[in-house]
Design a protein around this motif. Structure first.
Motif, PDB file in Angstrom:
ATOM      1  N   ILE A 191      45.258   0.085 148.861  1.00  0.00           N
ATOM      2  CA  ILE A 191      44.899   1.359 148.237  1.00  0.00           C
ATOM      3  C   ILE A 191      45.289   1.320 146.765  1.00  0.00           C
ATOM      4  CG2 ILE A 191      45.301   3.857 148.255  1.00  0.00           C
ATOM      5  CD1 ILE A 191      46.038   3.570 151.229  1.00  0.00           C
ATOM      6  N   PRO A 192      44.414   1.715 145.856  1.00  0.00           N
ATOM      7  CA  PRO A 192      44.765   1.701 144.427  1.00  0.00           C
ATOM      8  C   PRO A 192      45.900   2.671 144.134  1.00  0.00           C
ATOM      9  CG  PRO A 192      42.390   1.928 144.726  1.00  0.00           C
ATOM     10  CD  PRO A 192      43.015   2.131 146.066  1.00  0.00           C
ATOM     11  N   SER A 193      46.799   2.252 143.259  1.00  0.00           N
ATOM     12  CA  SER A 193      47.886   3.133 142.838  1.00  0.00           C
ATOM     13  C   SER A 193      47.326   4.205 141.899  1.00  0.00           C
ATOM     14  CB  SER A 193      48.975   2.331 142.128  1.00  0.00           C
ATOM     15  OG  SER A 193      48.467   1.751 140.930  1.00  0.00           O
ATOM     16  N   ILE A 194      48.060   5.304 141.759  1.00  0.00           N
ATOM     17  CA  ILE A 194      47.684   6.352 140.816  1.00  0.00           C
ATOM     18  C   ILE A 194      47.741   5.768 139.413  1.00  0.00           C
ATOM     19  CG2 ILE A 194      48.407   8.568 139.831  1.00  0.00           C
ATOM     20  CD1 ILE A 194      49.408   9.351 142.601  1.00  0.00           C
ATOM     21  N   VAL A 195      46.736   6.044 138.620  1.00  0.00           N
ATOM     22  CA  VAL A 195      46.655   5.470 137.283  1.00  0.00           C
ATOM     23  C   VAL A 195      47.808   5.982 136.413  1.00  0.00           C
ATOM     24  CG1 VAL A 195      45.083   7.286 136.459  1.00  0.00           C
ATOM     25  CG2 VAL A 195      45.143   5.062 135.313  1.00  0.00           C
ATOM     26  N   GLN A 196      48.358   5.048 135.622  1.00  0.00           N
ATOM     27  CA  GLN A 196      49.474   5.385 134.749  1.00  0.00           C
ATOM     28  C   GLN A 196      49.253   4.826 133.350  1.00  0.00           C
ATOM     29  OE1 GLN A 196      51.881   7.344 135.611  1.00  0.00           O
ATOM     30  NE2 GLN A 196      51.909   7.293 137.858  1.00  0.00           N
ATOM     31  N   ARG A 197      49.673   5.615 132.364  1.00  0.00           N
ATOM     32  CA  ARG A 197      49.672   5.140 130.974  1.00  0.00           C
ATOM     33  C   ARG A 197      50.855   4.184 130.811  1.00  0.00           C
ATOM     34  NH1 ARG A 197      48.785   8.862 125.608  1.00  0.00           N
ATOM     35  NH2 ARG A 197      48.867   7.180 124.048  1.00  0.00           N
ATOM     36  N   THR A 198      50.570   2.933 130.412  1.00  0.00           N
ATOM     37  CA  THR A 198      51.560   1.866 130.538  1.00  0.00           C
ATOM     38  C   THR A 198      51.716   1.093 129.235  1.00  0.00           C
ATOM     39  OG1 THR A 198      50.940   1.616 132.875  1.00  0.00           O
ATOM     40  CG2 THR A 198      52.159  -0.209 131.868  1.00  0.00           C
ATOM     41  N   LEU A 199      52.979   0.789 128.885  1.00  0.00           N
ATOM     42  CA  LEU A 199      53.264  -0.164 127.813  1.00  0.00           C
ATOM     43  C   LEU A 199      53.217  -1.560 128.413  1.00  0.00           C
ATOM     44  CD1 LEU A 199      56.291   1.273 125.746  1.00  0.00           C
ATOM     45  CD2 LEU A 199      53.971   0.828 124.921  1.00  0.00           C
ATOM     46  N   ILE A 200      52.335  -2.420 127.903  1.00  0.00           N
ATOM     47  CA  ILE A 200      52.192  -3.768 128.434  1.00  0.00           C
ATOM     48  C   ILE A 200      53.340  -4.641 127.936  1.00  0.00           C
ATOM     49  CG2 ILE A 200      50.675  -5.803 128.525  1.00  0.00           C
ATOM     50  CD1 ILE A 200      49.588  -3.311 129.967  1.00  0.00           C
ATOM     51  N   ARG A 201      53.919  -5.429 128.808  1.00  0.00           N
ATOM     52  CA  ARG A 201      55.063  -6.261 128.432  1.00  0.00           C
ATOM     53  C   ARG A 201      54.657  -7.340 127.422  1.00  0.00           C
ATOM     54  NH1 ARG A 201      55.478 -11.435 129.809  1.00  0.00           N
ATOM     55  NH2 ARG A 201      54.361 -12.277 131.614  1.00  0.00           N
ATOM     56  N   PRO A 202      55.568  -7.851 126.634  1.00  0.00           N
ATOM     57  CA  PRO A 202      55.242  -8.907 125.668  1.00  0.00           C
ATOM     58  C   PRO A 202      55.139 -10.263 126.373  1.00  0.00           C
ATOM     59  CG  PRO A 202      57.579  -8.397 125.553  1.00  0.00           C
ATOM     60  CD  PRO A 202      56.980  -7.421 126.537  1.00  0.00           C
ATOM     61  N   PRO A 203      54.324 -11.155 125.842  1.00  0.00           N
ATOM     62  CA  PRO A 203      54.218 -12.489 126.445  1.00  0.00           C
ATOM     63  C   PRO A 203      55.422 -13.357 126.104  1.00  0.00           C
ATOM     64  CG  PRO A 203      52.819 -12.348 124.512  1.00  0.00           C
ATOM     65  CD  PRO A 203      53.380 -10.976 124.723  1.00  0.00           C
ATOM     66  N   CYS A 204      55.673 -14.354 126.957  1.00  0.00           N
ATOM     67  CA  CYS A 204      56.739 -15.322 126.703  1.00  0.00           C
ATOM     68  C   CYS A 204      56.202 -16.539 125.948  1.00  0.00           C
ATOM     69  CB  CYS A 204      57.372 -15.788 128.016  1.00  0.00           C
ATOM     70  SG  CYS A 204      58.147 -14.452 128.948  1.00  0.00           S
ATOM     71  N   SER A 205      54.900 -16.769 126.035  1.00  0.00           N
ATOM     72  CA  SER A 205      54.278 -17.895 125.320  1.00  0.00           C
ATOM     73  C   SER A 205      53.836 -17.440 123.933  1.00  0.00           C
ATOM     74  CB  SER A 205      53.086 -18.433 126.115  1.00  0.00           C
ATOM     75  OG  SER A 205      52.175 -17.401 126.412  1.00  0.00           O
ATOM     76  N   GLN A 206      53.331 -18.371 123.178  1.00  0.00           N
ATOM     77  CA  GLN A 206      53.004 -18.129 121.770  1.00  0.00           C
ATOM     78  C   GLN A 206      51.817 -17.188 121.596  1.00  0.00           C
ATOM     79  OE1 GLN A 206      52.947 -21.586 119.035  1.00  0.00           O
ATOM     80  NE2 GLN A 206      50.819 -21.073 118.639  1.00  0.00           N
ATOM     81  N   LEU A 207      51.951 -16.262 120.676  1.00  0.00           N
ATOM     82  CA  LEU A 207      50.802 -15.436 120.282  1.00  0.00           C
ATOM     83  C   LEU A 207      49.994 -16.212 119.247  1.00  0.00           C
ATOM     84  CD1 LEU A 207      52.394 -11.887 119.863  1.00  0.00           C
ATOM     85  CD2 LEU A 207      50.659 -12.552 121.536  1.00  0.00           C
ATOM     86  N   GLY A 208      48.706 -16.401 119.506  1.00  0.00           N
ATOM     87  CA  GLY A 208      47.885 -17.176 118.579  1.00  0.00           C
ATOM     88  C   GLY A 208      47.750 -18.618 119.026  1.00  0.00           C
ATOM     89  N   PRO A 209      46.820 -19.352 118.418  1.00  0.00           N
ATOM     90  CA  PRO A 209      46.479 -20.700 118.894  1.00  0.00           C
ATOM     91  C   PRO A 209      47.513 -21.759 118.535  1.00  0.00           C
ATOM     92  CG  PRO A 209      45.206 -20.161 116.931  1.00  0.00           C
ATOM     93  CD  PRO A 209      45.962 -18.920 117.294  1.00  0.00           C
ATOM     94  N   VAL A 210      47.504 -22.848 119.305  1.00  0.00           N
ATOM     95  CA  VAL A 210      48.275 -24.035 118.953  1.00  0.00           C
ATOM     96  C   VAL A 210      47.500 -24.815 117.888  1.00  0.00           C
ATOM     97  CG1 VAL A 210      49.380 -24.211 121.210  1.00  0.00           C
ATOM     98  CG2 VAL A 210      47.214 -25.409 120.795  1.00  0.00           C
ATOM     99  N   THR A 211      48.164 -25.762 117.240  1.00  0.00           N
ATOM    100  CA  THR A 211      47.492 -26.585 116.236  1.00  0.00           C
ATOM    101  C   THR A 211      46.646 -27.653 116.920  1.00  0.00           C
ATOM    102  OG1 THR A 211      49.283 -28.208 116.104  1.00  0.00           O
ATOM    103  CG2 THR A 211      49.450 -26.247 114.681  1.00  0.00           C
ATOM    104  N   GLN A 212      45.726 -28.250 116.180  1.00  0.00           N
ATOM    105  CA  GLN A 212      44.895 -29.312 116.732  1.00  0.00           C
ATOM    106  C   GLN A 212      45.734 -30.510 117.155  1.00  0.00           C
ATOM    107  OE1 GLN A 212      41.602 -29.321 117.555  1.00  0.00           O
ATOM    108  NE2 GLN A 212      41.718 -27.144 117.047  1.00  0.00           N
ATOM    109  N   ALA A 213      46.785 -30.820 116.395  1.00  0.00           N
ATOM    110  CA  ALA A 213      47.670 -31.939 116.751  1.00  0.00           C
ATOM    111  C   ALA A 213      48.380 -31.656 118.069  1.00  0.00           C
ATOM    112  CB  ALA A 213      48.679 -32.186 115.632  1.00  0.00           C
ATOM    113  N   GLU A 214      48.837 -30.422 118.252  1.00  0.00           N
ATOM    114  CA  GLU A 214      49.492 -30.052 119.511  1.00  0.00           C
ATOM    115  C   GLU A 214      48.500 -30.130 120.667  1.00  0.00           C
ATOM    116  OE1 GLU A 214      52.915 -26.859 118.094  1.00  0.00           O
ATOM    117  OE2 GLU A 214      50.814 -26.217 118.142  1.00  0.00           O
ATOM    118  N   ARG A 215      47.287 -29.672 120.410  1.00  0.00           N
ATOM    119  CA  ARG A 215      46.269 -29.726 121.454  1.00  0.00           C
ATOM    120  C   ARG A 215      45.989 -31.171 121.874  1.00  0.00           C
ATOM    121  NH1 ARG A 215      41.666 -26.417 123.033  1.00  0.00           N
ATOM    122  NH2 ARG A 215      42.219 -24.863 121.467  1.00  0.00           N
ATOM    123  N   ARG A 216      45.830 -32.080 120.907  1.00  0.00           N
ATOM    124  CA  ARG A 216      45.555 -33.487 121.235  1.00  0.00           C
ATOM    125  C   ARG A 216      46.684 -34.100 122.056  1.00  0.00           C
ATOM    126  NH1 ARG A 216      43.447 -33.598 115.930  1.00  0.00           N
ATOM    127  NH2 ARG A 216      45.457 -34.346 115.110  1.00  0.00           N
TER     128      ARG A 216
END
Length: 527
Positions: free
Chosen positions: A381-406
């Motif tokens: 059953i769906p929960s009652i809708v709530q206005r929510t502050l979304i938690r922050p991520p633990c990983s990096q915000l934004g892309p990795v570099t091309q060197a890191e990707r390779r």
């Protein structure tokens, strides 16, 4: 439910989403009931996707997601301390345990530039999705169905686009014959399909077809520490060919549905699949395809796969599909136009009402990083809708570099499995060999006919091409030899064609036991 800390997963196997005065969480046991992340550009959809991917990975659940802007590649690197992240962690109550860590990640790319190449074969993708990819009308799609049926019947493997082109030429040459067996085959339709193939090639489609084909099990991996692997598709360049992007994701969903065994309702999903820019899956799709997508979404839950659509506007999703999405994170929508206002009302009406919240009004007032959250609980059953502050991520915000990707690509457990393309004998080679063999036999027979004609005094051609006169000879032997030659050629052609057809039927029959097409027309393996 106890307090869910920065480990992302509580003792009750839930993923912490955010804080609304109480913890808002997604139950792993109900995560295969699918979900929706929606909201206008810049309202926080990517971060919501990122935190869910982190939570699933922490729980040992593999994830697949497409990276439209490149930002999701940041999952592969640990985040760095920033004031606004620390403040958000404190606001949602996880400041004592909040930390930064990378997620085990594998990068993929249909173009083979920013990740491991992903390929499938023409035979495996099937006529329904290929017709969608080429934007064919009903008549052209009918010809494509004849082509696939003939290829399956004669055991001709369609691996890449050159196989498909060779098969189109083959069908055109046999159009009148095939029309009596398979139905009308229009040469003009074949020409239209060939033109569409040229467009597909210019969009990079030739990279998608070939071998080695993707083994879907390579998406369902866990890291040595037990965390689920997050598979990220580089889709920034792919978005210039939106039809290819959409068909690829539909094919992938079809593959998961056809290949994975039934597991019922597991304690946690076997794989979670995020469809970003979900509107591209449905824009202009014919009704028959929409019905099959709806059916797959409804049934794939029993395979342990959760499907989450990410889009700007809930109206982008057909109602029959939207009704199946029980876990919802709705970011802000703007109500500037009548269509926007309709979208706001539609989004508000899909939530379980909260008597203390004017949902329709709040949707337009949400700040960045805020969302209306409703997840399944109890018996689904769906929960009652709530206005929510979304938690922050633990990983990096934004892309990795091309060197890191390779570096990450080269250290991946699947590195080397798909990087080198393979080209084995398939329809193109078989049809070319047939044509060459026919030509050789005709040449040998022509040489025999010339020798026979010379022996029996028939007119011969000089090097200049003129016939030498044959004065004083009876014309009857020449007519008789021509009749014998014509008869022999007819017998030879008949025997040769019969042999080819017999061999093709034999091969096709034995192969046909394995050629079973699934719900969306893609080839099922190992049957």
């Amino acid at each position: 439910m106890g307090r869910i800390r920065g480990t992302n997963v509580s003792k009750d196997s839930q993923i912490f989403v955010g804080f609304s005065g109480k913890d808002e969480a997604l139950s792993l046991k109900l995560a295969n009931r699918h979900g929706l992340i929606a909201g206008a550009t810049g309202t926080g959809k990517t971060v919501s996707l990122q935190i869910l991917a982190e939570g699933f990975s922490k729980a040992g659940v593999p994830v697949f997601c497409s990276d439209i802007k490149g930002d999701l590649s940041g999952l592969a690197a640990a985040g760095t301390s920033k004031d606004f992240l620390e403040k958000r962690a404190k606001d949602v109550g996880i400041d004592k345990t909040y930390g930064y860590e990378a997620v085990p990640t594998a990068f993929w790319d249909l173009l083979g530039e920013q990740g491991h190449p992903i390929r499938t074969t023409v035979s495996e993708i099937g006529p329904l999705l290929l017709a969608r990819l080429l934007e064919l009308n009903d008549t052209q799609e009918g010809v494509l169905n004849v082509l696939f049926e003939l290829a399956d019947d004669e055991g001709l493997l369609l691996l890449d686009l050159k196989d498909l082109r060779a098969m189109l030429t083959h069908v055109a040459e046999r159009a009148s014959e095939l029309s009596t067996v398979y139905g009308n085959v229009s040469k003009s339709s074949i020409g239209a399909i060939q033109r569409r193939l040229l467009v597909l090639e210019r969009q990079g489609g030739e990279h998608f077809f070939g071998e080695p084909a993707l083994d879907i099990r390579d998406f369902i991996r866990t890291a040595p520490d037990g965390r689920g692997m997050v598979n990220i598709l580089a889709a920034d360049k792919l978005m210039t060919a939106p039809r290819l992007y959409a068909v690829f994701l539909l094919w992938l969903l079809s593959e998961l549905f056809e290949e994975l065994p039934e597991v019922g309702d597991p304690e946690k999903p076997k794989l979670v699949f995020f469809f970003d820019e979900a509107h591209l899956l449905f824009n202009g799709a014919p009704k028959a395809l929409l019905e099959k997508v709806e059916q797959v979404v409804r049934l794939i839950r029993s395979k342990g796969v959760g499907v989450y659509f990410v889009t700007q506007n809930p109206l982008d999703i057909p109602e029959t599909v939207l009704a199946q999405l029980g876990n919802r994170i709705q970011h802000a929508l703007r109500a500037f136009t009548p269509r926007d206002q309709k979208a706001v009302r539609a989004a508000a009406e899909t939530f379980r009402p909260n008597p203390d919240l004017d949902t329709e009004r709040v949707i337009t007032e949400l700040g960045v990083g805020e969302a209306l959250v409703s997840t399944l609980e109890g018996k689904g059953i769906p929960s009652i809708v709530q206005r929510t502050l979304i938690r922050p991520p633990c990983s990096q915000l934004g892309p990795v570099t091309q060197a890191e990707r390779r570096t990450l690509i080269q250290s991946s457990p699947v590195f080397g499995l798909y990087e080198r393309q393979r080209d084995r004998v398939s329809a193109y080679e078989v049809l070319m060999n047939r044509a060459e063999e026919t030509q050789r036999m005709e040449q040998r027979q022509a040489e025999k006919d010339d020798k026979f004609a010379e022996k029996h005094g028939e007119p011969r051609r000089t090097r200049s091409g003129f016939q030498l006169p044959d004065f004083g000879r009876d014309d009857r032997p020449r007519r008789q030899s021509r009749q014998r030659r014509t008869q022999r050629r007819s017998q030879r052609d008949t025997a040769f064609e019969a042999g080819l057809k017999s061999a093709a039927r034999s091969f096709g029959t034995s192969l046909g036991r394995a050629l079973v097409r699934g719900l969306m027309g893609s080839l099922k393996r190992g049957n």
